[in-house]
Design a protein around this motif. Structure first.
Motif, PDB file in Angstrom:
ATOM      1  N   TRP A 239       0.843  -1.192   0.000  1.00 34.68           N
ATOM      2  CA  TRP A 239       0.000   0.000   0.000  1.00 34.68           C
ATOM      3  C   TRP A 239       0.884   1.251   0.000  1.00 34.68           C
ATOM      4  N   LYS A 240       0.630   2.162  -0.937  1.00 33.59           N
ATOM      5  CA  LYS A 240       1.545   3.280  -1.161  1.00 33.59           C
ATOM      6  C   LYS A 240       1.278   4.478  -0.250  1.00 33.59           C
ATOM      7  N   THR A 241       0.087   4.566   0.318  1.00 31.44           N
ATOM      8  CA  THR A 241      -0.249   5.763   1.101  1.00 31.44           C
ATOM      9  C   THR A 241      -0.791   5.373   2.470  1.00 31.44           C
ATOM     10  N   PRO A 242       0.038   4.794   3.343  1.00 32.00           N
ATOM     11  CA  PRO A 242      -0.430   4.434   4.678  1.00 32.00           C
ATOM     12  C   PRO A 242      -0.531   5.673   5.569  1.00 32.00           C
ATOM     13  N   ARG A 243      -1.343   5.547   6.602  1.00 33.05           N
ATOM     14  CA  ARG A 243      -1.403   6.576   7.627  1.00 33.05           C
ATOM     15  C   ARG A 243      -1.230   5.890   8.977  1.00 33.05           C
ATOM     16  N   PHE A 244      -0.160   6.258   9.672  1.00 32.04           N
ATOM     17  CA  PHE A 244       0.161   5.622  10.942  1.00 32.04           C
ATOM     18  C   PHE A 244      -0.548   6.355  12.076  1.00 32.04           C
ATOM     19  N   GLY A 245      -1.166   5.572  12.954  1.00 37.59           N
ATOM     20  CA  GLY A 245      -1.910   6.161  14.062  1.00 37.59           C
ATOM     21  C   GLY A 245      -1.762   5.323  15.313  1.00 37.59           C
ATOM     22  N   GLY A 246      -2.736   5.461  16.199  1.00 41.43           N
ATOM     23  CA  GLY A 246      -2.693   4.733  17.458  1.00 41.43           C
ATOM     24  C   GLY A 246      -1.844   5.446  18.495  1.00 41.43           C
ATOM     25  N   ASN A 247      -1.431   4.684  19.510  1.00 40.39           N
ATOM     26  CA  ASN A 247      -0.720   5.250  20.658  1.00 40.39           C
ATOM     27  C   ASN A 247       0.788   5.341  20.445  1.00 40.39           C
ATOM     28  N   PHE A 248       1.310   4.678  19.389  1.00 38.63           N
ATOM     29  CA  PHE A 248       2.758   4.665  19.155  1.00 38.63           C
ATOM     30  C   PHE A 248       3.043   4.921  17.679  1.00 38.63           C
ATOM     31  N   SER A 249       4.026   5.764  17.426  1.00 38.36           N
ATOM     32  CA  SER A 249       4.479   6.008  16.063  1.00 38.36           C
ATOM     33  C   SER A 249       5.653   5.082  15.756  1.00 38.36           C
ATOM     34  N   PRO A 250       5.828   4.687  14.497  1.00 42.48           N
ATOM     35  CA  PRO A 250       6.964   3.815  14.163  1.00 42.48           C
ATOM     36  C   PRO A 250       8.297   4.531  14.360  1.00 42.48           C
ATOM     37  N   GLU A 251       9.295   3.746  14.808  1.00 38.73           N
ATOM     38  CA  GLU A 251      10.646   4.303  14.946  1.00 38.73           C
ATOM     39  C   GLU A 251      11.252   4.588  13.578  1.00 38.73           C
ATOM     40  N   LYS A 252      10.971   3.686  12.631  1.00 34.57           N
ATOM     41  CA  LYS A 252      11.468   3.842  11.275  1.00 34.57           C
ATOM     42  C   LYS A 252      10.321   3.571  10.310  1.00 34.57           C
ATOM     43  N   GLU A 253      10.283   4.331   9.244  1.00 35.38           N
ATOM     44  CA  GLU A 253       9.285   4.091   8.200  1.00 35.38           C
ATOM     45  C   GLU A 253       9.874   4.466   6.851  1.00 35.38           C
ATOM     46  N   ASN A 254       9.533   3.675   5.884  1.00 36.96           N
ATOM     47  CA  ASN A 254      10.017   3.909   4.514  1.00 36.96           C
ATOM     48  C   ASN A 254       8.839   3.712   3.570  1.00 36.96           C
ATOM     49  N   ILE A 255       8.419   4.803   2.930  1.00 39.42           N
ATOM     50  CA  ILE A 255       7.263   4.766   2.034  1.00 39.42           C
ATOM     51  C   ILE A 255       7.731   5.077   0.620  1.00 39.42           C
ATOM     52  N   SER A 256       7.364   4.214  -0.319  1.00 36.37           N
ATOM     53  CA  SER A 256       7.756   4.406  -1.718  1.00 36.37           C
ATOM     54  C   SER A 256       6.587   4.019  -2.616  1.00 36.37           C
ATOM     55  N   ASN A 257       6.813   4.081  -3.920  1.00 37.83           N
ATOM     56  CA  ASN A 257       5.763   3.714  -4.874  1.00 37.83           C
ATOM     57  C   ASN A 257       5.444   2.228  -4.859  1.00 37.83           C
ATOM     58  N   SER A 258       6.342   1.425  -4.291  1.00 38.20           N
ATOM     59  CA  SER A 258       6.104  -0.019  -4.219  1.00 38.20           C
ATOM     60  C   SER A 258       5.458  -0.440  -2.899  1.00 38.20           C
ATOM     61  N   GLY A 259       5.273   0.479  -1.952  1.00 41.28           N
ATOM     62  CA  GLY A 259       4.661   0.139  -0.674  1.00 41.28           C
ATOM     63  C   GLY A 259       5.380   0.805   0.482  1.00 41.28           C
ATOM     64  N   PHE A 260       5.278   0.204   1.667  1.00 40.34           N
ATOM     65  CA  PHE A 260       5.925   0.786   2.837  1.00 40.34           C
ATOM     66  C   PHE A 260       6.476  -0.303   3.745  1.00 40.34           C
TER      67      PHE A 260
END
Length: 439
Positions: A239-260
């Protein structure tokens, strides 16, 4: 002797003079602008109805495919005699010492006619270790603990979405899960539970490993609660356009045209609940970390925002024609103002209808060009000149471009809108300085 009677000049009708005055024209154009808010409101209602239909399609697809995925586990459950309740059986719940989670969500868009809904299939792997449960802090005597009837639970908010059988490998032995009765009415989850087994024998080696795999059909969001003393999670998806939520944010994230790819590392010190619970489990939904799989652009929301500027577009367009009328002394009939206003309203019906079969940007360009060309050609017959219609076309192009920029901007929409309106006011003051308002 001939007596001549002086000729009397016909008295001018004051009502007729007033109807042809600048003040009367301003009043009529102002009233017409307010009247055109009625069909504009109908357009807004149409956009709302179509957006509700989109939500209905999303809910229908979600119910059929599988709803939001919310899960945590495994949880070790051990019964004991509760002397405070006359020896009635109560349960103690223990969370893992170490918990590693690897989730891979393959997502896609399901279409129902012209509407879309985001769905996914998630394979979630739980790996970790357990140590012998410690009852010493609770003051429960060892003889009151039923070690031979321990079970393991997996808590989820979406039983319907689970694909295939679910089992846990605990210290080399396989235990299958079955649906269990709801124990806590305040808990938003349903538990899957293994058959009872002797936990003392299972933990005879001290710290023992476990592995648990579960596959879900879900939609919209995937939420996991970090119940390990140390929880490390890696989530991947196409999925190319995730939205992170909840009580904790990711320490690392990498989003590209091929996914995340996203990684979380959460200690028990980072959350407000303990590693063991006696009597019942609390509702832990507020302490999850989430990933939302939503359609990247809400076309109806952009249509709704565009319609909110409808009064501004109508008012400024009428103001342009009024200034041209005042500067050029060309008379524009109120009926002609009505035709121009209806053409401006048609922009929004074209916008929403084309958007449903294409992108918002393409629909905005097509609807905008159609209305600008129509009003410009109509102005040639009204103003009997090509100079003013060219100015009107340029002004409408700038106005629709300005509105589009405001719609796309979220954080700076107010700033851009304020600056733009200030410049428009300055232009109006400049061009209206030569108008004789006393006529």
């Amino acid at each position: 002797m001939e007596i001549r009677i002086p000729e009397q000049k016909p008295q001018e009708d004051p009502n007729k003079n007033f109807l042809h005055s600048t003040t009367a024209r301003i009043i009529m154009v102002g009233v017409l602008t307010l009247v055109l808010l009625i069909p504009l409101q109908y357009v807004k209602n149409l956009i709302f109805e179509r957006s509700q239909l989109q939500r209905h399609v999303e809910k229908t697809v979600s119910d059929q495919w599988g709803g939001n995925v919310y899960v945590y586990g495994p949880v070790l459950k051990i019964p004991y005699k509760n002397l405070k309740e006359n020896g009635a059986t109560s349960y103690a719940y223990f969370f893992p010492e170490k918990l590693d989670i690897n989730a891979d969500a393959r997502s896609e868009s399901k279409e129902r006619g012209m509407y879309k809904a985001a769905v996914f299939n998630a394979g979630i792997k739980f790996r970790g270790t357990y140590t012998t449960p410690n009852f010493s802090r609770s003051g429960i005597a060892p003889e009151n603990i039923d070690w031979e009837r321990a079970t393991i639970q997996l808590h989820t908010g979406n039983l319907k979405g689970i694909k295939g059988a679910v089992a846990i490998n605990f210290n080399g032995k396989r235990y299958n899960f079955e649906p269990a009765e709801k124990e806590n009415v305040n808990d938003s989850t349903v538990a899957l539970e293994t058959r009872p087994f002797n936990i003392v024998e299972a933990l005879s080696g001290g710290e023992v490993p476990f592995s648990l795999d579960v596959s879900y059909n879900g939609s919209k969001s995937l939420a996991i609660v970090p119940i390990g003393k140390l929880t490390e999670t890696k989530m991947t998806s196409n999925w190319k356009t995730p939205r992170f939520g909840g009580n904790f944010s990711p320490e690392k994230e990498n989003i590209s045209n091929s996914g995340f790819t996203a990684n979380w590392k959460i200690s028990h010190l980072n959350r407000p609940f303990a590693q063991q619970h006696f009597g019942s489990l609390p509702d832990l939904k507020a302490y999850s970390f989430d990933v939302n799989f939503l359609i990247p652009v809400n076309e109806y929301q952009q249509n709704e925002r565009a319609a909110k500027y409808g009064f501004l577009v109508i008012g400024l367009t009428f103001l342009i024609f009024f200034l041209i009328q005042g500067l050029s002394k060309i008379s524009i009939h109120i009926f002609q103002y009505i035709m121009i206003g209806l053409a401006l309203i048609m922009f929004y019906t074209l916008l929403i209808s084309i958007t449903e079969h294409s992108s918002f940007r393409f629909a905005y360009i097509v609807a905008g060009l159609a209305v600008i060309v129509m009003i410009s050609l109509y102005s040639i017959s009204i103003l009997k000149d090509r100079k003013f219609p060219m100015f009107i076309a340029a002004a409408l192009t700038a106005l629709y471009t300005f509105i589009y920029i405001i719609i796309q901007l979220e954080d700076y929409a107010l700033l851009a809108g304020s600056i733009g309106l200030f410049l428009i006011l300055g232009a109006v003051m400049y061009f209206s300085r030569r108008i004789d308002w006393n006529k």
